[in-house]
Design a protein around this motif. Structure first.
Motif, PDB file in Angstrom:
ATOM      1  N   ASP A   1      -1.387  -0.506  -6.977  1.00  0.00           N
ATOM      2  CA  ASP A   1      -0.324  -0.945  -6.166  1.00  0.00           C
ATOM      3  C   ASP A   1      -0.150  -2.278  -6.084  1.00  0.00           C
ATOM      4  O   ASP A   1       0.362  -2.709  -4.867  1.00  0.00           O
ATOM      5  CB  ASP A   1      -0.560  -0.315  -4.768  1.00  0.00           C
ATOM      6  CG  ASP A   1      -1.490  -0.545  -3.965  1.00  0.00           C
ATOM      7  OD1 ASP A   1      -2.541  -1.531  -4.325  1.00  0.00           O
ATOM      8  OD2 ASP A   1      -1.863  -0.109  -2.707  1.00  0.00           O
TER       9      ASP A   1
ATOM     10  N   ASN B   1       5.421   1.631  -3.600  1.00  0.00           N
ATOM     11  CA  ASN B   1       5.229   1.988  -2.120  1.00  0.00           C
ATOM     12  C   ASN B   1       3.873   1.494  -1.614  1.00  0.00           C
ATOM     13  O   ASN B   1       3.427   2.172  -0.780  1.00  0.00           O
ATOM     14  CB  ASN B   1       5.585   3.502  -2.073  1.00  0.00           C
ATOM     15  CG  ASN B   1       4.551   4.377  -2.817  1.00  0.00           C
ATOM     16  OD1 ASN B   1       4.052   3.935  -3.845  1.00  0.00           O
ATOM     17  ND2 ASN B   1       4.323   5.516  -2.270  1.00  0.00           N
ATOM     18  N   GLY B   2       3.119   0.644  -1.982  1.00  0.00           N
ATOM     19  CA  GLY B   2       2.227   0.169  -1.640  1.00  0.00           C
ATOM     20  C   GLY B   2       1.947  -1.282  -1.131  1.00  0.00           C
ATOM     21  O   GLY B   2       3.008  -1.665  -0.253  1.00  0.00           O
ATOM     22  N   TRP B   3       1.134  -2.174  -1.551  1.00  0.00           N
ATOM     23  CA  TRP B   3       1.070  -3.501  -0.967  1.00  0.00           C
ATOM     24  C   TRP B   3       1.864  -4.516  -1.535  1.00  0.00           C
ATOM     25  O   TRP B   3       1.921  -5.691  -1.060  1.00  0.00           O
ATOM     26  CB  TRP B   3      -0.316  -3.865  -1.098  1.00  0.00           C
ATOM     27  CG  TRP B   3      -1.175  -3.473   0.219  1.00  0.00           C
ATOM     28  CD1 TRP B   3      -1.765  -1.909   0.209  1.00  0.00           C
ATOM     29  CD2 TRP B   3      -1.398  -3.492   1.535  1.00  0.00           C
ATOM     30  NE1 TRP B   3      -2.589  -1.873   0.928  1.00  0.00           N
ATOM     31  CE2 TRP B   3      -2.336  -2.810   1.997  1.00  0.00           C
ATOM     32  CE3 TRP B   3      -1.077  -4.565   2.344  1.00  0.00           C
ATOM     33  CZ2 TRP B   3      -2.750  -2.840   3.285  1.00  0.00           C
ATOM     34  CZ3 TRP B   3      -1.421  -4.741   3.573  1.00  0.00           C
ATOM     35  CH2 TRP B   3      -2.211  -3.877   4.043  1.00  0.00           C
TER      36      TRP B   3
ATOM     37  N   TYR C   1       6.106   5.508   5.534  1.00  0.00           N
ATOM     38  CA  TYR C   1       4.835   5.316   5.411  1.00  0.00           C
ATOM     39  C   TYR C   1       4.508   4.081   4.951  1.00  0.00           C
ATOM     40  O   TYR C   1       3.728   3.330   5.643  1.00  0.00           O
ATOM     41  CB  TYR C   1       4.054   6.181   4.540  1.00  0.00           C
ATOM     42  CG  TYR C   1       4.143   7.645   4.763  1.00  0.00           C
ATOM     43  CD1 TYR C   1       3.262   8.267   6.010  1.00  0.00           C
ATOM     44  CD2 TYR C   1       4.858   8.587   4.133  1.00  0.00           C
ATOM     45  CE1 TYR C   1       3.483   9.594   6.230  1.00  0.00           C
ATOM     46  CE2 TYR C   1       4.698   9.981   4.425  1.00  0.00           C
ATOM     47  CZ  TYR C   1       4.160  10.456   5.462  1.00  0.00           C
ATOM     48  OH  TYR C   1       4.216  11.799   5.826  1.00  0.00           O
ATOM     49  N   VAL C   2       5.284   3.557   4.253  1.00  0.00           N
ATOM     50  CA  VAL C   2       5.124   2.149   3.803  1.00  0.00           C
ATOM     51  C   VAL C   2       5.547   0.965   4.806  1.00  0.00           C
ATOM     52  O   VAL C   2       5.042  -0.183   4.812  1.00  0.00           O
ATOM     53  CB  VAL C   2       6.075   1.704   2.528  1.00  0.00           C
ATOM     54  CG1 VAL C   2       7.510   1.554   2.552  1.00  0.00           C
ATOM     55  CG2 VAL C   2       5.374   0.405   1.644  1.00  0.00           C
TER      56      VAL C   2
ATOM     57  N   PRO D   1      -1.556   4.448  -3.522  1.00  0.00           N
ATOM     58  CA  PRO D   1      -1.227   5.769  -3.136  1.00  0.00           C
ATOM     59  C   PRO D   1      -1.169   6.457  -4.431  1.00  0.00           C
ATOM     60  O   PRO D   1      -0.835   5.762  -5.538  1.00  0.00           O
ATOM     61  CB  PRO D   1       0.001   5.275  -2.590  1.00  0.00           C
ATOM     62  CG  PRO D   1       0.516   4.064  -2.832  1.00  0.00           C
ATOM     63  CD  PRO D   1      -0.771   3.376  -2.925  1.00  0.00           C
TER      64      PRO D   1
ATOM     65  N   PHE E   1      -5.506   3.527   4.175  1.00  0.00           N
ATOM     66  CA  PHE E   1      -4.166   3.270   3.594  1.00  0.00           C
ATOM     67  C   PHE E   1      -3.746   3.890   2.304  1.00  0.00           C
ATOM     68  O   PHE E   1      -2.540   4.428   2.322  1.00  0.00           O
ATOM     69  CB  PHE E   1      -4.046   1.810   3.513  1.00  0.00           C
ATOM     70  CG  PHE E   1      -3.419   1.104   4.611  1.00  0.00           C
ATOM     71  CD1 PHE E   1      -1.982   1.342   4.891  1.00  0.00           C
ATOM     72  CD2 PHE E   1      -4.167   0.110   5.381  1.00  0.00           C
ATOM     73  CE1 PHE E   1      -1.373   0.452   5.902  1.00  0.00           C
ATOM     74  CE2 PHE E   1      -3.498  -0.698   6.302  1.00  0.00           C
ATOM     75  CZ  PHE E   1      -2.247  -0.503   6.630  1.00  0.00           C
TER      76      PHE E   1
ATOM     77  N   LEU F   1      -0.382   6.177   2.776  1.00  0.00           N
ATOM     78  CA  LEU F   1       0.742   5.703   2.128  1.00  0.00           C
ATOM     79  C   LEU F   1       1.829   6.922   1.689  1.00  0.00           C
ATOM     80  O   LEU F   1       2.949   6.733   1.268  1.00  0.00           O
ATOM     81  CB  LEU F   1       0.658   4.708   1.513  1.00  0.00           C
ATOM     82  CG  LEU F   1       0.224   3.501   1.764  1.00  0.00           C
ATOM     83  CD1 LEU F   1      -0.101   2.200   0.961  1.00  0.00           C
ATOM     84  CD2 LEU F   1       1.595   2.720   2.712  1.00  0.00           C
ATOM     85  N   ASP F   2       0.837   8.029   1.033  1.00  0.00           N
ATOM     86  CA  ASP F   2       1.689   9.065   0.549  1.00  0.00           C
ATOM     87  C   ASP F   2       0.755  10.265   0.644  1.00  0.00           C
ATOM     88  O   ASP F   2       0.037  10.737  -0.277  1.00  0.00           O
ATOM     89  CB  ASP F   2       2.060   8.899  -0.874  1.00  0.00           C
ATOM     90  CG  ASP F   2       3.026   9.796  -1.353  1.00  0.00           C
ATOM     91  OD1 ASP F   2       2.952  10.963  -0.855  1.00  0.00           O
ATOM     92  OD2 ASP F   2       3.836   9.797  -2.350  1.00  0.00           O
TER      93      ASP F   2
END
Length: 539
Positions: free
Chosen positions: A257, A287-289, A329-330, A408, A457, A461-462
């Protein structure tokens, strides 16, 4: 383009002294700030300050936190000239005011009473959707009970209140700038029309366009250099490792991610002997960092390591089962310090990497969802599932794929759901993620949601994707949060790295880890970062 207009205008009245960036508009702050620095450098205007808003915000109950970077995002731009037109209107007004002239060269301006609608009729009916009224005896910000801000607030793009049965149009007006009278209206000057070009023989139909073209082609305040004059030895060359007469190890796909720890892990994987692992593909979770455009950093690291042969695929920007534009979530990831801003720029160090000819590009063909075709379909950024298909097709009959995930599990879940034969060619999966409560009842790491004590996390996140993967028939090895907390001392590792033999990649890793450690020790905004010998979970 507005920046080019502003920095090349000339004259005292046009002198730009600072630029601020909203983190909730069209470009994420990490990439936007670098774009601005490059433009300012090209225009020989490194004296202009650049500020990024976004560590603050406006909470659900209406509390305004410090350093808010804007609230209502920009919705529409016409051919990307809206910003430049606004800059031109502003410069014209400043120049005319200085010369004791009235009016504007580019726009007809009139005063209007307006407000921004934040809720929907019927007003004064509180259904718990409006945080400014629902739980307050006295409305926040002194707003009027029964006024245009006291109704239902749209809760999402699929809010049933806003949908009209049998129609593609909705009824909600959140964000609508409306002309009105009354105590909630504000008197502002509004550009109602762009002035037509006074030159009837010109093919440009607006007076501003004529000025825009003239300013950009002036020799004064011109750009100092382009990339070839700055780096005369730069060549767009793709490097590929020579594996002739070399045995190869297990076929590996790395699912990341794009957190700083992921890039360190990527370098580590690229340094591993090819007899042990054969890294065939990289798929990234958006959809992460980090945002999707940070794929450029992946390309740059692969270029530095001479591995431009490795395919990179872009994954989804939202969690499994959530709307295309959802951020359920993100949104838990900070926009600013220690979050997307820093991860997108690798804490400012992404610019120190060699530049790869490969760049992350938008969809550029109708076949893949773009509004029109382009002349260079080969430049389209591959998708994660496409990279999966390519790697799978290259397998020898006896080969299987090992997948390492450090974000995720969205990409892997989508692969399992889209390719019914995926499990048969996956040998094993290693998952960085999850938090299993121990005897000390330790917390997870979702620090932005204090009410959720135990979540981690990558899984948070998913969560639906995590269920899909864990309930599959795959051979899974989980590396939970507790295991990296028990890893060897990070300061000792950092000290050893300082005295080790330096290569381009080790120097880069040392610089990044030293910066992260320094920030974590000295600044409260970075206390959430976990510094251990397991770099995959730094963010």
């Amino acid at each position: 383009m507005a920046m080019l207009r502003a920095t090349s205008g000339g004259g005292d009245s046009d002198d730009a002294t600072a630029v601020t960036i909203n983190v909730n508009a069209w470009s994420d702050a990490g990439h936007a700030v670098n774009h601005l620095y490059d433009i300012l450098y090209m225009m020989d205007r490194d004296d202009i300050l650049v500020g990024v808003g976004g560590d603050g915000g406006i909470s659900d109950d209406g509390t305004i936190y410090p350093n808010v970077g804007g609230y209502l995002p920009l919705i529409d731009q016409s051919y990307f000239m809206w910003d430049s037109f606004t800059s031109g209107v502003a410069i014209s007004s400043m120049r005319n005011d200085k010369n004791f002239q009235h009016g504007n060269d580019f726009a007809e301006l009139i005063y209007m009473n307006v407000t921004v609608i934040t809720s929907n009729e019927p007003y004064g009916v509180y259904d718990s959707s409006n945080p400014l009224f629902s739980v307050h005896t006295i409305p926040k910000f002194g707003l009027e009970k029964g006024g245009v801000h006291s109704g239902h607030v749209q809760t999402g793009i699929t809010d049933n209140f806003c949908l009209i049965k049998g129609s593609r149009k909705g009824r909600c007006e959140d964000g609508y700038t409306k002309e009105m009278s009354g105590p909630e209206a504000v008197r502002v000057r509004v550009a109602t029309k762009a002035k037509p070009n006074t030159d009837k023989n010109s093919h440009l139909n607006r007076e501003f366009f004529k000025s825009f073209l003239k300013v950009l082609t002036l020799s004064e305040n011109s750009g100092r250099l382009d990339i070839m004059s700055q780096f005369p030895f730069y060549r767009e060359v793709l490097y590929k490792s020579d594996f002739v007469n070399k045995s190869k190890g297990k076929v590996v796909i790395f699912d990341m991610d794009m957190s700083p720890g992921d890039f360190i892990s990527l370098i580590y994987l690229l340094k591993a002997p090819t007899e042990v692992i054969d890294l065939k593909g990289i798929i990234v979770s958006c959809n992460g960092w980090a945002n999707a455009a940070t794929i450029d950093v992946v390309y740059d690291i692969l270029h530095m390591m001479g591995r431009d042969d490795i395919s990179v695929g872009r994954g989804n920007s939202t969690a499994l089962g959530t709307p295309t534009l959802g951020c359920k979530y993100v949104s838990a990831i900070p926009q600013g310090s220690g979050g997307l801003l820093d991860c997108d720029t690798l804490y400012g160090l992404a610019r120190s990497l060699p530049r790869s000819p490969r760049r992350c590009t938008a969809e550029n063909s109708v076949e893949h969802g773009a509004p029109r075709n382009t002349g260079h379909p080969e430049l389209r950024q591959p998708l994660a599932f496409e990279v999966w298909q390519v790697v799978k097709k290259q397998l020898y009959p006896s080969e299987k794929i090992t997948i390492l995930t450090s974000g995720p599990l969205t990409n892997l879940a989508n692969i399992l759901l889209s390719d019914k034969n995926a499990s048969s060619v996956i040998e094993s999966v290693y998952v960085v993620g999850g938090h299993i409560r121990d005897e000390n009842d330790t917390n997870g790491n979702v620090f932005t949601i204090p009410s959720n004590r135990y979540a981690e996390f990558n899984i948070f996140l998913d969560p639906l994707a995590a269920i899909v993967v864990l309930e599959s028939t795959l051979d899974i090895t989980l590396i939970p949060l507790s295991s990296q907390r028990k890893a060897a001392s990070f300061p000792a590792l950092l000290e050893a790295l300082k005295h080790a033999q330096h290569t381009p990649e080790s120097s880069f890793v040392l610089h990044l880890l030293s910066l992260l450690h320094d920030l974590q020790q000295k600044h409260k905004l970075y206390h959430h970062m976990v510094m251990s010998a397991a770099p995959s979970v730094i963010c």
